[in-house]
Design an enzyme around this catalytic site. Structure first.
Site, PDB file in Angstrom:
ATOM      1  N   CYS A 267       0.804  -1.217   0.000  1.00 32.29           N
ATOM      2  CA  CYS A 267       0.000   0.000   0.000  1.00 32.29           C
ATOM      3  C   CYS A 267       0.839   1.271   0.000  1.00 32.29           C
ATOM      4  O   CYS A 267       0.343   2.338  -0.360  1.00 32.29           O
ATOM      5  CB  CYS A 267      -0.939   0.006   1.211  1.00 32.29           C
ATOM      6  SG  CYS A 267      -2.233  -1.254   1.126  1.00 32.29           S
ATOM      7  N   ALA A 268       2.090   1.186   0.397  1.00 28.43           N
ATOM      8  CA  ALA A 268       2.973   2.360   0.364  1.00 28.43           C
ATOM      9  C   ALA A 268       3.573   2.593  -1.015  1.00 28.43           C
ATOM     10  O   ALA A 268       4.199   3.626  -1.249  1.00 28.43           O
ATOM     11  CB  ALA A 268       4.097   2.197   1.386  1.00 28.43           C
TER      12      ALA A 268
END
Length: 359
Positions: free
Chosen positions: A144-145
């Site tokens: 997700c980063a």
């Protein structure tokens, strides 16, 4: 300050409602948990209405070997990734004129939901008329980063090569990692949250004459942070069947305790505070994650409204999601001089921050 000229987002063609996803999950998990009805409330409480998947919903009701699912990842990533690039370079909603493929000097390919060697951007370069000396930087495993991290690394690249123009392509087909015979709570929560999507951005260095319409965000600074000894918070557990999601229930509390000092350190080093930030481009990891952002940073709920709208319509698509949020901000053309903060958290446990200024 490198400029973000264009952002373009894309989803696969299969749209599902959250009730339909809950129904399939109930069918698969019934008999595996005594409290299945209570667990299924996560579908109702996630503030997600619709999501998009690479395959029809009924396909996910059967077990599929890892090889089949990964081959589908490659097929869809190449086809849809080509479309996202084309849309970004020809994005007349954001560009005064189109950007030619021959003007791209580097491609950052960001993904964590499939495996391909040669990597996906190489396969795409054989379909689209890029130069053969384009620098390729595939980045895997940031979860997700990844969207924010990809933009940060593109910023670093453009500082070193101010006369270059860079593509960041984020492709996640999270649904293809779903395993119908994995009866863990993490898999159930993942089934309620994750979806498929793509995003492409063009970033240009200082010596490039950008073609963006109206005000555009430039990147002033970035910061990466790793929480030591936190590998079990988020990620993949890999076995013979493929990728199994690791998704700790402690993520919201970790954000509340860890994110605030991280952001304050970043802004203080820039001579700023959170009150100077007009636009918060937050990766919507989930409803609880957005609340944790607000509590950790002292933001009103209005600061996360666009992130919440993206979550409601698309779910959590992992790395591309924060660029879906950025796209909506860019369409609003904030005033010159406005400051924005992009934030995303992912496996590691790690975080990425970007300070942006519209100009």
């Amino acid at each position: 300050m490198p400029v973000i000229e264009s952002v373009y987002t894309l989803t696969p063609e299969y749209e599902i409602g959250q009730r339909d996803a809950a129904g399939l999950t109930k069918q698969l998990f019934s008999g595996k948990f005594r409290d299945i009805e209570r667990l299924l409330r996560v579908f109702d409480n996630g503030d997600i209405d619709t999501r998009y998947l690479a395959m029809p919903l009924e396909w996910y009701g059967k077990a599929h070997p890892f090889g089949e699912r990964n081959n589908l990842y490659i097929e869809h990533a190449v086809r849809l990734g080509s479309g996202a690039i084309e849309g970004c370079l020809q994005n007349r909603g954001m560009l005064r004129e189109e950007i030619g493929y021959e003007e791209i000097d580097a491609i950052f390919y960001i993904s964590s939901s499939g495996i391909s060697t040669p990597s996906i951007e190489a396969r795409i370069m054989n379909l689209l008329p890029f130069r053969d000396d384009v620098k390729r930087i595939p980045v895997w495993g940031l979860g997700c980063a990844g969207g924010a991290s990809g933009m940060s690394r593109a910023y670093d690249y453009c500082l070193a090569h101010p006369d270059h123009r860079v593509l960041v392509l984020c492709v996640e087909l999270c649904s293809l990692t779903f395993q119908a015979e994995d009866y863990t709570k993490s898999n159930l929560v993942g089934a309620s949250l994750f979806a498929d999507g793509l995003a492409c951005a063009v970033i240009s260095g200082d010596d490039v004459s950008h073609r963006a319409k109206g005000t555009v965000p430039s990147i002033r600074s970035t910061l990466s942070k790793l929480m030591p000894d936190s590998e079990d918070v988020m990620g993949w557990d890999v076995d013979n069947a493929g990728l199994h999601v690791i998704f700790s229930k402690s993520i919201p509390s970790i954000i509340k305790e860890w994110l605030g000092p991280f952001v304050h350190e970043f802004l203080e080093n820039q001579g700023l505070s959170q009150t100077d930030i007009r636009h918060f481009v937050a990766h919507p990891g989930g409803k609880k994650v957005l609340r944790a952002y607000e509590e950790a940073l002292g933001f009103e709920s209005g600061m996360t409204e666009i992130s919440r709208q993206v979550l409601r319509k698309y779910g959590n698509m992992s790395s591309p999601t924060v660029l879906f949020v950025l796209e909506q901000f860019m369409k609003q053309h904030p005033q010159a001089g406005d400051l924005g903060l992009m934030a995303a958290l992912g496996p590691g446990f790690s975080g990425e921050l970007l300070l942006m200024e519209w100009q």
